[in-house]
Scaffold this active site. Structure first.
Site, short mmCIF file in Angstrom:
data_model
loop_
_atom_site.label_atom_id
_atom_site.label_comp_id
_atom_site.label_asym_id
_atom_site.label_seq_id
_atom_site.Cartn_x
_atom_site.Cartn_y
_atom_site.Cartn_z
N ASP A 227 0.47 -11.13 -0.48
CA ASP A 227 1.68 -10.89 0.59
C ASP A 227 1.80 -11.75 1.59
OD1 ASP A 227 -0.36 -9.39 1.52
OD2 ASP A 227 1.02 -7.72 1.94
N ASN B 14 0.71 -1.16 -0.13
CA ASN B 14 -0.16 0.01 0.06
C ASN B 14 0.73 1.38 0.08
OD1 ASN B 14 -2.76 -0.99 0.21
ND2 ASN B 14 -2.00 -1.91 2.37
N TYR C 15 -9.47 -19.22 3.96
CA TYR C 15 -9.74 -17.97 4.41
C TYR C 15 -9.89 -17.12 2.92
CZ TYR C 15 -8.36 -13.41 6.24
OH TYR C 15 -8.33 -11.84 6.55
#
Lengths: 210, 210
Positions: free
Chosen positions: B75, B8, B69
């Site tokens: 990452d 980000n 999940y």
């Protein structure tokens, strides 16, 4: 007699056991003729309040607490002044956690409030801009981003309070206090704790000014 | 061969054991002739990256992980793919905590990163707009707002990781990983964990395309 606790988001009022809240920019003046005592942690809201109630009496000088903590918010001080032993959690826009022992304030912590966490995640990444589900079972192992965030918030706050409590009684107040209190066996939710402290200070005020 | 992990805030590069980071709006193109593999959690930064390296190869399809999940960041998936048992903590602008057992990913949590907490407090109240001191002793009982905030941040994050670890080995990475790892005995800080997973995926890619 009316009591007012001026916070960052709301003004909380108390009269004869009844409590209500008002926004600082929309204060009702219908209680104009009553004697009003107040405490404040927000200069800006206090200004608005005093424009409506110019004769209100500041209780801060009459709230006494044995502490070495510098800069303890007067709302926290008021609550702590009526609890001799225990953990005091005020869960609002911030969550304050204070530790009282034998009538002395040992120290305290400040965590972001639940609402602040929500805002925070959305600022980190668009992918985290989700409305968390705070009704999730704490024992669930998160299987998606929403669960990962929701249980991240809940378990970090609850775990922290648990660790500080060391089995002592936990006194919850504030907008999210009721919600958090249900996660702890040895806890009480009481929204008028801050006013209990203020009532004690009113007695002190009357003693001095009688 | 160069690897790039697009996050980000930064693009993290790896070449022959050496790592460096670059901002998305200031990518150096001096490595233009090299073969480049990448993963990304940021669409915007990925666009900038692909303008500089249009022939870069996306490794996401070659990273395999046994998990239920949904929406695990690539990452996190890359790091988890090289750790069979343990707790994986990636401490950056967000802190992700993933649990691996017998080669399977059981689930994970997301907490705000330390930097995000700092911004948050200042937004709650002017009085909380302080630079926390993250070098404080965890056993100190906070005696002012700065200590109350600093230890609130530190102890809520550290306590949470401790609770999840249940004695398992903790693998730290990310900008604040080194800082947090020192609070845990059974921990390792390794900034190239994400690249280890990517190297494994490159092998997979070569197998398929050879």
């Amino acid at each position: 007699m009316i009591l007012c606790d001026i916070g960052n988001t709301f003004l909380h009022f108390y009269q004869d056991g009844r409590v209500w809240k008002e926004k600082a920019n929309k204060i009702s003046t219908r209680h104009f003729e009553n004697e009003i005592f107040y405490i404040s942690v927000s200069c800006k809201s206090e200004e608005s309040f005093l424009r409506c109630f110019p004769h209100a009496i500041l209780l801060a000088p009459y709230i006494e607490l044995d502490t070495t903590y510098v800069g303890l918010g007067i709302d926290r001080k008021s609550i702590c002044s009526v609890i001799a032993d225990g953990i005091i959690v005020d869960a609002g826009s911030a969550i304050t956690i204070d530790i009282m022992q034998d009538g002395s304030h040992l120290g305290g912590y400040i965590l972001p409030g639940v609402g602040s966490y929500l805002k925070l995640y959305s600022e980190i990444s668009e992918r985290l801009n989700l409305m968390p589900d705070l009704s999730l079972d704490l024992d669930l192992m998160p299987q998606n981003t929403k669960e990962a965030i929701s249980l991240g918030i809940l378990k970090s706050i609850i775990g922290f309070i648990q660790e500080q409590s060391c089995g002592k009684k936990i006194y919850f107040s504030g907008g999210d206090g009721k919600f958090f209190s249900k996660f702890f066996k040895n806890s009480i939710y009481n929204e008028i704790l801050v006013f209990k402290g203020m009532l004690k200070a009113v007695e002190k005020y009357r003693e001095i000014h009688s």
